[in-house]
Scaffold this motif. Structure first.
Motif, short mmCIF file in Angstrom:
data_model
loop_
_atom_site.label_atom_id
_atom_site.label_comp_id
_atom_site.label_asym_id
_atom_site.label_seq_id
_atom_site.Cartn_x
_atom_site.Cartn_y
_atom_site.Cartn_z
N VAL A 111 -7.15 -9.64 -5.83
CA VAL A 111 -5.75 -9.65 -5.40
C VAL A 111 -5.59 -8.75 -4.17
O VAL A 111 -6.04 -7.60 -4.18
N PRO A 112 -4.95 -9.23 -3.09
CA PRO A 112 -4.77 -8.40 -1.89
C PRO A 112 -3.79 -7.25 -2.13
O PRO A 112 -3.02 -7.26 -3.09
N TYR A 113 -3.84 -6.30 -1.23
CA TYR A 113 -2.95 -5.14 -1.31
C TYR A 113 -1.49 -5.60 -1.31
O TYR A 113 -1.09 -6.40 -0.46
N PRO A 114 -0.68 -5.11 -2.24
CA PRO A 114 0.71 -5.60 -2.35
C PRO A 114 1.64 -5.10 -1.26
O PRO A 114 2.78 -5.57 -1.17
N GLY A 115 1.20 -4.14 -0.46
CA GLY A 115 2.07 -3.58 0.57
C GLY A 115 2.50 -2.17 0.20
O GLY A 115 2.64 -1.83 -0.98
N GLY A 116 2.73 -1.35 1.23
CA GLY A 116 3.05 0.05 1.00
C GLY A 116 4.33 0.27 0.21
O GLY A 116 4.35 1.10 -0.71
N MET A 171 3.88 -0.83 -3.46
CA MET A 171 2.98 0.08 -4.15
C MET A 171 3.68 1.41 -4.46
O MET A 171 3.55 1.96 -5.55
N LEU A 172 4.42 1.92 -3.49
CA LEU A 172 5.13 3.17 -3.70
C LEU A 172 6.16 3.04 -4.80
O LEU A 172 6.29 3.92 -5.66
#
Length: 208
Positions: free
Chosen positions: A132-137, A140-141
């Motif tokens: 799964v790609p990084y969900p975005g900053g 994620m925060l």
């Protein structure tokens, strides 16, 4: 270390309400804490506020809120990768100068009985599959903040909105999420002094 905070307004009390609490409860509570510290000399627990009249001649050079050090071999504690901090560990953070006016952050694990910048109280791994790609900053925060907030009161023994402690968060970045060798997908939650200063002793069940 990037230090994201809970969004403005998460501390729901107004400035006036906080002032009333300070007069009615916090001041009285401080007196009790001092007497308790005297009775428990082996494990004092308190927040060490910054000294506005620091001794002249000491190295007070700071950048982004962190002290800048020249000789890393004299730092207290063991230098570690900040992504390898574990729950229950206390740590300090520094900056050391590199070439071209760049700086590198250093994290050292220290004994919680002595002064320290933060204490790790909770860690959680993001449940996404490896592909799964990084969900975005921002996403994620928000995910990290929710988990850190939910665990705060159970650790400290005080509601976040009334606490003298703040929540610090170390969460995955796009680089650490995708790095095939040093992949880090854990969220690390730690406590630190809300209005500045350092911690002395473990904040577990401190009521601060």
């Amino acid at each position: 270390m990037q230090r994201p905070r809970l969004p403005p307004g998460a501390r729901s009390l107004s400035a006036a309400a906080l002032a009333l609490l300070a007069l009615a409860g916090v001041t009285a509570g401080c007196g009790g804490e001092e007497s308790e510290a005297g009775a428990d000399e082996l494990a004092p627990v308190r927040i060490l506020r910054p000294d506005p009249e620091a001794v002249e001649g000491t190295d007070t050079r700071r950048r982004d809120g962190l002290p800048v050090v020249e000789e890393t071999d004299r730092l207290e504690g063991l230098i570690v990768n900040r992504y390898e901090l574990e729950a229950g560990q206390c740590f300090n953070s520094y900056l050391t100068a590199l070439a071209d006016n760049r700086f590198q952050e250093l994290t050292t694990v220290v004994d919680c009985a002595g002064p320290h910048d933060g204490e790790v109280y909770f860690q959680v791994f993001h449940p996404a599959e490896a592909s799964v790609p990084y969900p975005g900053g921002d996403e994620m925060l928000a995910w990290a903040q929710r988990h850190c907030y939910e665990q705060f009161e159970g650790f400290v023994g005080q509601e976040y909105e009334l606490s003298e402690l703040d929540i610090g968060i170390l969460h995955p970045t796009n680089e650490t999420w995708s790095d095939p060798i040093g992949r880090h997908r854990e969220v690390t939650c730690y406590v630190e002094a809300w209005r500045g200063g350092r911690l002395l002793g473990s904040m577990r069940a401190s009521g601060f």
